[in-house]
Write a protein that holds these residues in place. Sequence first.
Motif, PDB file in Angstrom:
ATOM      1  N   TRP A 197       2.569  41.830 -34.786  1.00  0.00           N
ATOM      2  CA  TRP A 197       2.508  42.051 -33.097  1.00  0.00           C
ATOM      3  C   TRP A 197       2.499  43.290 -32.301  1.00  0.00           C
ATOM      4  O   TRP A 197       2.750  43.343 -31.229  1.00  0.00           O
ATOM      5  CB  TRP A 197       4.556  42.011 -33.309  1.00  0.00           C
ATOM      6  N   MET A 213       4.114  30.179 -28.965  1.00  0.00           N
ATOM      7  CA  MET A 213       4.772  31.078 -29.608  1.00  0.00           C
ATOM      8  C   MET A 213       6.218  31.585 -29.389  1.00  0.00           C
ATOM      9  O   MET A 213       6.578  31.961 -28.713  1.00  0.00           O
ATOM     10  CB  MET A 213       4.040  32.531 -30.483  1.00  0.00           C
ATOM     11  N   LEU A 215      10.223  31.284 -29.026  1.00  0.00           N
ATOM     12  CA  LEU A 215      11.345  32.783 -29.269  1.00  0.00           C
ATOM     13  C   LEU A 215      11.948  31.566 -30.397  1.00  0.00           C
ATOM     14  O   LEU A 215      12.953  32.556 -31.925  1.00  0.00           O
ATOM     15  CB  LEU A 215      11.837  33.352 -28.535  1.00  0.00           C
ATOM     16  N   SER A 218      10.846  32.814 -33.893  1.00  0.00           N
ATOM     17  CA  SER A 218      10.407  33.914 -34.260  1.00  0.00           C
ATOM     18  C   SER A 218      11.164  34.778 -34.761  1.00  0.00           C
ATOM     19  O   SER A 218      12.095  35.648 -35.352  1.00  0.00           O
ATOM     20  CB  SER A 218       9.190  34.723 -33.513  1.00  0.00           C
ATOM     21  N   HIS A 228      14.087  41.592 -33.571  1.00  0.00           N
ATOM     22  CA  HIS A 228      13.018  40.824 -32.723  1.00  0.00           C
ATOM     23  C   HIS A 228      12.198  41.257 -32.189  1.00  0.00           C
ATOM     24  O   HIS A 228      12.969  41.591 -30.932  1.00  0.00           O
ATOM     25  CB  HIS A 228      14.581  39.915 -32.675  1.00  0.00           C
ATOM     26  N   GLU A 230       9.463  40.086 -30.931  1.00  0.00           N
ATOM     27  CA  GLU A 230       8.485  39.139 -30.741  1.00  0.00           C
ATOM     28  C   GLU A 230       8.208  38.912 -29.183  1.00  0.00           C
ATOM     29  O   GLU A 230       6.787  39.100 -27.985  1.00  0.00           O
ATOM     30  CB  GLU A 230       8.862  37.719 -31.094  1.00  0.00           C
ATOM     31  N   GLY A 386       4.349  33.591 -34.858  1.00  0.00           N
ATOM     32  CA  GLY A 386       5.750  33.161 -34.278  1.00  0.00           C
ATOM     33  C   GLY A 386       6.507  32.294 -34.693  1.00  0.00           C
ATOM     34  O   GLY A 386       7.425  32.180 -34.359  1.00  0.00           O
ATOM     35  N   ALA A 389      10.150  34.814 -37.955  1.00  0.00           N
ATOM     36  CA  ALA A 389       9.700  35.956 -37.708  1.00  0.00           C
ATOM     37  C   ALA A 389       9.681  36.909 -38.885  1.00  0.00           C
ATOM     38  O   ALA A 389       8.906  38.621 -38.364  1.00  0.00           O
ATOM     39  CB  ALA A 389      11.664  36.466 -37.862  1.00  0.00           C
ATOM     40  N   ARG A 393       4.337  41.394 -39.424  1.00  0.00           N
ATOM     41  CA  ARG A 393       5.533  42.133 -39.954  1.00  0.00           C
ATOM     42  C   ARG A 393       4.982  43.534 -40.672  1.00  0.00           C
ATOM     43  O   ARG A 393       4.243  42.025 -41.590  1.00  0.00           O
ATOM     44  CB  ARG A 393       6.453  41.633 -40.097  1.00  0.00           C
TER      45      ARG A 393
END
Length: 797
Positions: A197, A213, A215, A218, A228, A230, A386, A389, A393
């Motif tokens: 991200w 994607m 939310l 994700s 969070h 995204e 997405g 989560a 990362r």
Amino acid sequence: MREGLFQSEKVRVKAMTAPIVPASEAVAESEAFRPHTSHWGVFSARMKEGQLEVRPHEGDPDPNEIIQNFPAALRHRARIAQPMVRRGWLENGPGPDDRRGRDEYVPMSWSAVLDKLAAELRRVRDDFGPGAIFGGSYGWASAGRFHHAQSQIHRFLNTSTGGYVKSVNSYSSGASSVLVPHIIGDYEDLVKRNVSWEQIADHSEIVLAFGGMALKNSMVAGGGTSRHVERGAMERAQERGCEFVLVSPLRSDLPAGARADWVANKPGSDTALMLALVHTLVVNGLHDRAFLDRYTAGWPVFERYLLGETDGQPKDANWAAPIAGLPAEEIVALAKRLHGKRALIVVAHALQRAAHGEQPVWMGMVLAAALGQIGLPGGGYGYGLGAIAYYGRRYNAVPMPTFSQGRNPISDYIPVARIADMLLNPGTTYRYNGQTRTYPEIKLVYWAGGNPFHHHQDLNRLREAFARIDTLVVHELAWTATARHADIVLPCTMTLEREDIGGNPNDPLLVPMHPVVAPYGEARDDYAIFADLAERLGTGEAFTEGRTARQWLEHLYEPTRTALAEKGLPAPSFAEFWAGEGFDLPQQPDDGGNLRAFRADPDASPLRTPSGKLEIYSETIAGFGEADCPGHPTWLGATNVPDDANPYVLVANQPRTRLHSQFDFGGHSNDAKHRGREIAHMHPDDAGLRGIADGDIIRLSNERGACLAAVHVTDGIRKGVIQLPTGAWYDPADANEDKPLCVHGNPNVLTRDIGTSALAQGCTGQLTTVQVARFDGNLPPIQAFDPPGSRTAEAAE
């Protein structure tokens, strides 16, 4: 769904229907909030005046409202207060029984029920072998590193019964997790170390998201997430000038802050659309031939197919237009829009949860390769980004506390989505990943963690499958449909009723999970249940290693503390960790993983594929000889095609108010329903043709079953498509019928229980076809959350 929809008609769930166990018996009430975590986010909680209060982690920039399911769920009437045994099993003994799911239950003491269960485990193990035991668990039960139901049950079966038949892969990524190792290499590296991200926020110039994607997806991660990020990343990218293009029949599959251009294609047409995009690039000389030559294997074979040299059909925009339901000129313009930019191609899990689901995953990689962007920061291929989560990362740089499952002496397994096939067809063969395998004959299914009556498809077929075994054992905190089909139901604690360590390998925060309330009724944690069972089987020491639950937490924490100390970083003792709010672990750099290293030097850092390159044509897959998964991405024809009997395509995607079906009885989940039903979405033109208005109850049906749902009429969905999220607890109007009407809105009474292909045998639950009509009869009551034997005929409205 607009704010406040249906509020005047909302049916509220009774939350506190069982008394709170006096706090003095286990956990004293405190004015202080105590840290805890869940799969949908880190939070803190306290009991005050007999009520649970929760608040999100103060460092979370975009907290998930699903934590608001906890207060109403904690002491809900759906909770299971004591061990229960199905009457038919108790009276007649183990054996196939079609009364499962429609029988009553008899309460038993823990001592008596564990004696019976231990005897049944011995019988099956000694008479049929451990290969007659299926160890079911889906791993989502708890965010804790120790009270992780999947680890607990598998460790118990490995140490106490001689092993078990397991499942592999997941319902979410069953096709891609088998395909990707053949064509890209390391699946985990692709989804977790490739495109982050941070890179999107800083580098991407255009993001083409097939399936979006969303939310709601994700916001969730196994083990929880403290931040969070995204939504913020997409908004920062957009403000910098990055363009987002959403390809999906649902406008909500990207957040409003991305300001995406919406390409509303027909469901299931993504592979054809991608083929046409690549065709446009090739015939206009816009593809990166140098990249294809150096970094890929098999492009010439695929190019002949693309241009129609092998089958007489060029895969151009004119060919794809009627398949995708889009103008040809729009397809051409989109392809040209991608050229010359730092372009990221994203393919959602949703696309591969359908027949031939391997193809869009493979074709998405080919599109990214044709653009020459793979391995660049913010560019290339972001498969699954997405979807959850912890994708996109950084990895933590020290090991996480992990409870060992031990070694399983049984090598047999099934793809997870083939459980009904296994139970219905023991001894028959099937194809999987180039192998011909045989379904084992299962006598006992032991399930702890997960709800197959949520995850699985064609629930009436699943009911038939569970009727075939001798014994079904379930650990559960509430009366899910899976628990209602069990022979032995053992009540387990909710996460807030026990202590643990929370975190996941892609989130820095390690959290001490403090209990805030005593266990409900006679509920026990999985570890205590398995420890007592293991003692009865003579394997107590092998399972517990002589440790209490608290001693296990200290033991599991020590490798993390040691690794921190070895790096010269602050390494709090367990006592210091437990007394605090948690602390951040160091993380690895955002280095792009294997694909970045491969791009920099493909000879020194080859991919883990047979060729060491991106495999556009796979000789391995071609050698398997599967007609439904050839050696390169291929359009294999449209599936889920509407007809006169079933004129609408149903999209059964993930819910936004709960994780899968967890805490469907919670306040946040129930507040989003209408007249007690899950809400479907439908285009105004389709609703008008059927005489359906916003807020009506509709009946969705096909040859597999039927369900009721409320309907929200919106132009945020493509015409000809109905969207109904999964996760509403299966609630048959009459469980004695072969195909009862689900009155609550579970779309898996409608979905097909078939594999994606003979390669992966993944789940195909995303898409099916249905008939839709307004329901004008008397509404049956919602009884999904009433314990068996206490259901009433009281109307839901």
